[in-house]
Design a protein around this motif. Structure first.
Motif, PDB file in Angstrom:
ATOM      1  N   GLN A   1      -6.041   1.933 -10.437  1.00  0.00           N
ATOM      2  CA  GLN A   1      -5.607   0.763  -9.656  1.00  0.00           C
ATOM      3  C   GLN A   1      -4.205   0.335 -10.093  1.00  0.00           C
ATOM      4  O   GLN A   1      -3.372  -0.062  -9.265  1.00  0.00           O
ATOM      5  CB  GLN A   1      -6.589  -0.395  -9.832  1.00  0.00           C
TER       6      GLN A   1
ATOM      7  N   VAL B   1       0.825  -1.210   0.000  1.00  0.00           N
ATOM      8  CA  VAL B   1       0.000   0.000   0.000  1.00  0.00           C
ATOM      9  C   VAL B   1       0.859   1.260   0.000  1.00  0.00           C
ATOM     10  O   VAL B   1       0.601   2.207  -0.750  1.00  0.00           O
ATOM     11  CB  VAL B   1      -0.954   0.005   1.209  1.00  0.00           C
TER      12      VAL B   1
ATOM     13  N   TYR C   1      -2.267  -7.312  -3.816  1.00  0.00           N
ATOM     14  CA  TYR C   1      -2.845  -6.123  -4.456  1.00  0.00           C
ATOM     15  C   TYR C   1      -4.360  -6.276  -4.574  1.00  0.00           C
ATOM     16  O   TYR C   1      -5.104  -5.300  -4.424  1.00  0.00           O
ATOM     17  CB  TYR C   1      -2.231  -5.914  -5.844  1.00  0.00           C
TER      18      TYR C   1
ATOM     19  N   ALA D   1      -9.355  -0.509  -0.466  1.00  0.00           N
ATOM     20  CA  ALA D   1      -9.332   0.917  -0.779  1.00  0.00           C
ATOM     21  C   ALA D   1     -10.649   1.364  -1.404  1.00  0.00           C
ATOM     22  O   ALA D   1     -11.196   2.414  -1.033  1.00  0.00           O
ATOM     23  CB  ALA D   1      -8.160   1.226  -1.710  1.00  0.00           C
TER      24      ALA D   1
ATOM     25  N   THR E   1      -5.810  -5.524  -0.958  1.00  0.00           N
ATOM     26  CA  THR E   1      -5.624  -4.152  -0.471  1.00  0.00           C
ATOM     27  C   THR E   1      -6.337  -3.132  -1.350  1.00  0.00           C
ATOM     28  O   THR E   1      -6.880  -2.142  -0.846  1.00  0.00           O
ATOM     29  CB  THR E   1      -4.128  -3.810  -0.392  1.00  0.00           C
ATOM     30  N   ARG E   2      -6.380  -3.335  -2.675  1.00  0.00           N
ATOM     31  CA  ARG E   2      -7.075  -2.372  -3.532  1.00  0.00           C
ATOM     32  C   ARG E   2      -8.594  -2.491  -3.380  1.00  0.00           C
ATOM     33  O   ARG E   2      -9.310  -1.492  -3.483  1.00  0.00           O
ATOM     34  CB  ARG E   2      -6.675  -2.565  -4.995  1.00  0.00           C
TER      35      ARG E   2
ATOM     36  N   THR F   1      -0.980   1.936  -8.580  1.00  0.00           N
ATOM     37  CA  THR F   1      -0.336   1.335  -7.407  1.00  0.00           C
ATOM     38  C   THR F   1       0.860   0.494  -7.824  1.00  0.00           C
ATOM     39  O   THR F   1       1.911   0.524  -7.184  1.00  0.00           O
ATOM     40  CB  THR F   1      -1.354   0.459  -6.648  1.00  0.00           C
TER      41      THR F   1
ATOM     42  N   CYS G   1      -5.390  -6.146 -14.509  1.00  0.00           N
ATOM     43  CA  CYS G   1      -6.310  -5.642 -13.485  1.00  0.00           C
ATOM     44  C   CYS G   1      -7.742  -5.731 -14.004  1.00  0.00           C
ATOM     45  O   CYS G   1      -8.024  -5.383 -15.163  1.00  0.00           O
ATOM     46  CB  CYS G   1      -5.971  -4.194 -13.127  1.00  0.00           C
TER      47      CYS G   1
END
Length: 560
Positions: free
Chosen positions: A485, A241, A512, A519, A515-516, A488, A318
């Motif tokens: 995204q 992060v 990822y 977020a 944690t994303r 990051t 992603c």
């Protein structure tokens, strides 16, 4: 040589052209070719040849000026996307002059600058009124920003007035207490570690010397590791992060009195990723079931001893589902077979992506029959790159900006998807019609090799996908959320440069993902990881994994 545009007195002879010492070879070739045509008496062909050569030079000069402008922008930094009024004025003058110069091929519909300015001013006024109305409905007022400390430890200190100060110095009468003033001081206490040492009793039968009983040890998140869930969560959040390399985190921990090898922290992150992998799998299922999926990718460097350069460029894909769940998938290459073709196989809903050919099979039925939604951010990017050199792009950029301001108006009014779609059909569709006419006219008059023609061709080819947002209020104009995204990954790439192995990159994709999603769901990643890792270590049932997903976890914490 007679200047271009002035009449010639008569055909030149071969000797009249002459030569100049030190002239470039290309110019000499043009001179010799024109001289040869004149020698044969082909004056018109010689003239057309020289004009064509001059046109090629001017085009090459324009391309070089554009390249210089791009390099200058990269050195100075990104400029504002606001259109320079001078560009629009120049565009209007150019269109008017084109229209007056030729009647056989008149310019496309002449733009009325005053009408365009009025339309933008009216739209800005509507946005302002909608924002003011929204603030009044919510009872919000703009206030000066201040510190927010609701989530930190609070210590209350009572400061009393000295006994000698409680008597009035003027009349000698005792003063009355009328209340108190509150003053805040924010203190920072550096992070610290606590080494919990558990002394576990051991009991044994004194007669048979058998059956030793030892007090139960506390749960371990990682087998044979002293790391508590809070330490593991802090390492993951710091690396994934906050983009802090592990060697830097090692020095930070050393200042707190704990020496944790970088290799140990790296192993911890891999173990945590393995524990969270089932949760990432559940998020992937939710993304695939979403109403709209957004997707994009970025390259990452990975250490690979089998590669001659010891570095291989992998790809981090992603996928964002309904703007609330995020999934990252790592592949050793950028091929679609291991990327979107595999993840989005059999997808039938909306998929928003750029126009890269790697996504074609997702839409043409070869691996899926998804409905393509275009990205206006990608469409305008090619035009924006030309705005320093070509005044013609000022008008389409202004129209695209108006599309975004209409979305801003819908946001300010808090419109539902159905009402947003209705607004788009009334306000956005006419803007799209204007833009389409400009694209068609420009495409027909511009040479295919020019940068402007390439930008226009991109938008024409994507026109159906770019217009799908008009009839569905749940669709977005662009794919920017997915790109954010990936930012990051880019920030981390600037700090720790590469992943240690392909397996490490795949594990990083899991971290990822978690944690994303935290977020987007506005969940504290540290609090979430610390609690979820403890529950997993205590043997959380696999059939209740959904309760540990960020949104479900947040809801359960709010109830407690």
């Amino acid at each position: 040589m007679t200047p271009v545009g002035q009449p010639t007195v008569g055909p030149r002879t071969a000797g009249q052209w002459g030569t100049r010492t030190g002239e470039p070879p290309a110019l000499r070739q043009v001179r010799d070719s024109a001289q040869a045509l004149l020698t044969e008496g082909k004056v018109d062909e010689a003239f057309e040849f020289v004009v064509s050569a001059l046109d090629a030079v001017l085009r090459k000069t324009r391309d070089l000026e554009l390249l210089v402008a791009k390099l200058r922008r990269e050195q100075v930094g990104k400029r504002s996307e606001r259109i320079d009024p001078a560009q629009l004025q120049l565009l209007f003058e150019m269109l008017c002059s084109q229209s007056s110069e030729t009647q056989a091929d008149p310019a496309p519909a002449i733009i009325d600058p005053e009408a365009e300015a009025r339309e933008d001013a009216e739209l800005d006024l509507e946005i302002k009124e909608a924002e003011q109305a929204q603030e009044q409905d919510k009872g919000q007022r703009k206030r000066r920003s201040r510190l927010r400390t609701a989530a930190v430890e609070r210590q209350v200190h009572q400061l009393e007035v000295a006994e000698s100060e409680r008597t009035c110095k003027q009349c000698g009468v005792a003063k009355d207490r009328i209340g108190e003033d509150i003053t805040h001081r924010l203190e920072y206490v550096p992070g610290r570690f606590i080494d919990h040492e558990y002394h576990r009793e051991k009991w044994v039968c004194g007669t048979c010397k058998d059956g030793v009983t030892t007090a139960e040890a506390p749960d371990q998140v990682i087998e044979r590791s002293p790391a508590d869930a809070s330490v593991l969560a802090h390492v993951v959040v710091s690396k994934v992060v906050d983009h802090c390399p592990l060697h830097r985190l090692h020095r930070i921990f050393a200042r707190s009195g704990v020496d944790i090898p970088v290799s140990t922290m790296s192993d911890w992150m891999g173990e945590v990723a393995d524990l969270l992998d089932p949760l990432a799998g559940r998020l992937a299922e939710r993304v695939l079931a979403a109403y709209i999926d957004q997707t994009d990718a970025t390259g990452v460097k990975v250490l690979d001893p089998t590669n001659p350069e010891n570095i291989q460029r992998g790809t981090m894909w992603c996928y964002v589902g309904d703007e609330i769940d995020v999934v990252f998938r790592y592949t050793p290459t950028g091929e679609g077979a291991t990327g979107p073709w595999e993840f989005l196989a059999a997808r039938t809903g909306y998929v928003q992506a750029d126009a890269a050919t790697v996504f074609d099979r997702v839409f043409n039925g070869r691996v899926a029959s998804a409905t393509e939604v275009g990205c206006w951010s990608h469409g305008r990017r090619k035009l924006r790159d030309l705005q320093d050199m070509d005044c013609r792009v000022a008008y389409p950029l202004k129209l695209i900006a108006r599309l975004y301001r209409i979305e801003h108006l819908a946001d300010a009014r808090g419109l539902s998807p159905d009402k947003r779609a209705a607004l788009r059909q009334v306000r956005s569709q006419p803007v799209l019609d204007k833009l389409k006419r400009w694209l068609v006219a420009t495409h027909g008059s511009e040479t295919p090799a020019s940068d402007l023609a390439k930008a226009v061709t991109y938008m024409i080819n994507q026109w159906v996908a770019l217009n799908r947002f008009v009839h569905d209020g749940r669709l977005k104009l662009d794919n920017n959320l997915c790109e954010s995204q990936l930012r990051t990954i880019a920030l981390g790439r600037n700090n720790f440069l590469f992943f240690g192995s392909h397996r490490a990159a795949a594990r990083a994709a899991v971290l990822y993902t978690i944690t994303r999603t935290c977020a987007l769901r506005r969940v504290s990643p540290f609090a979430y990881l610390a609690d979820v890792l403890r529950k997993l270590a205590a043997g959380w049932p696999q059939n209740r994994l959904d309760e540990l997903l960020p949104d479900r976890w947040q809801a359960s914490i709010a109830v407690q």
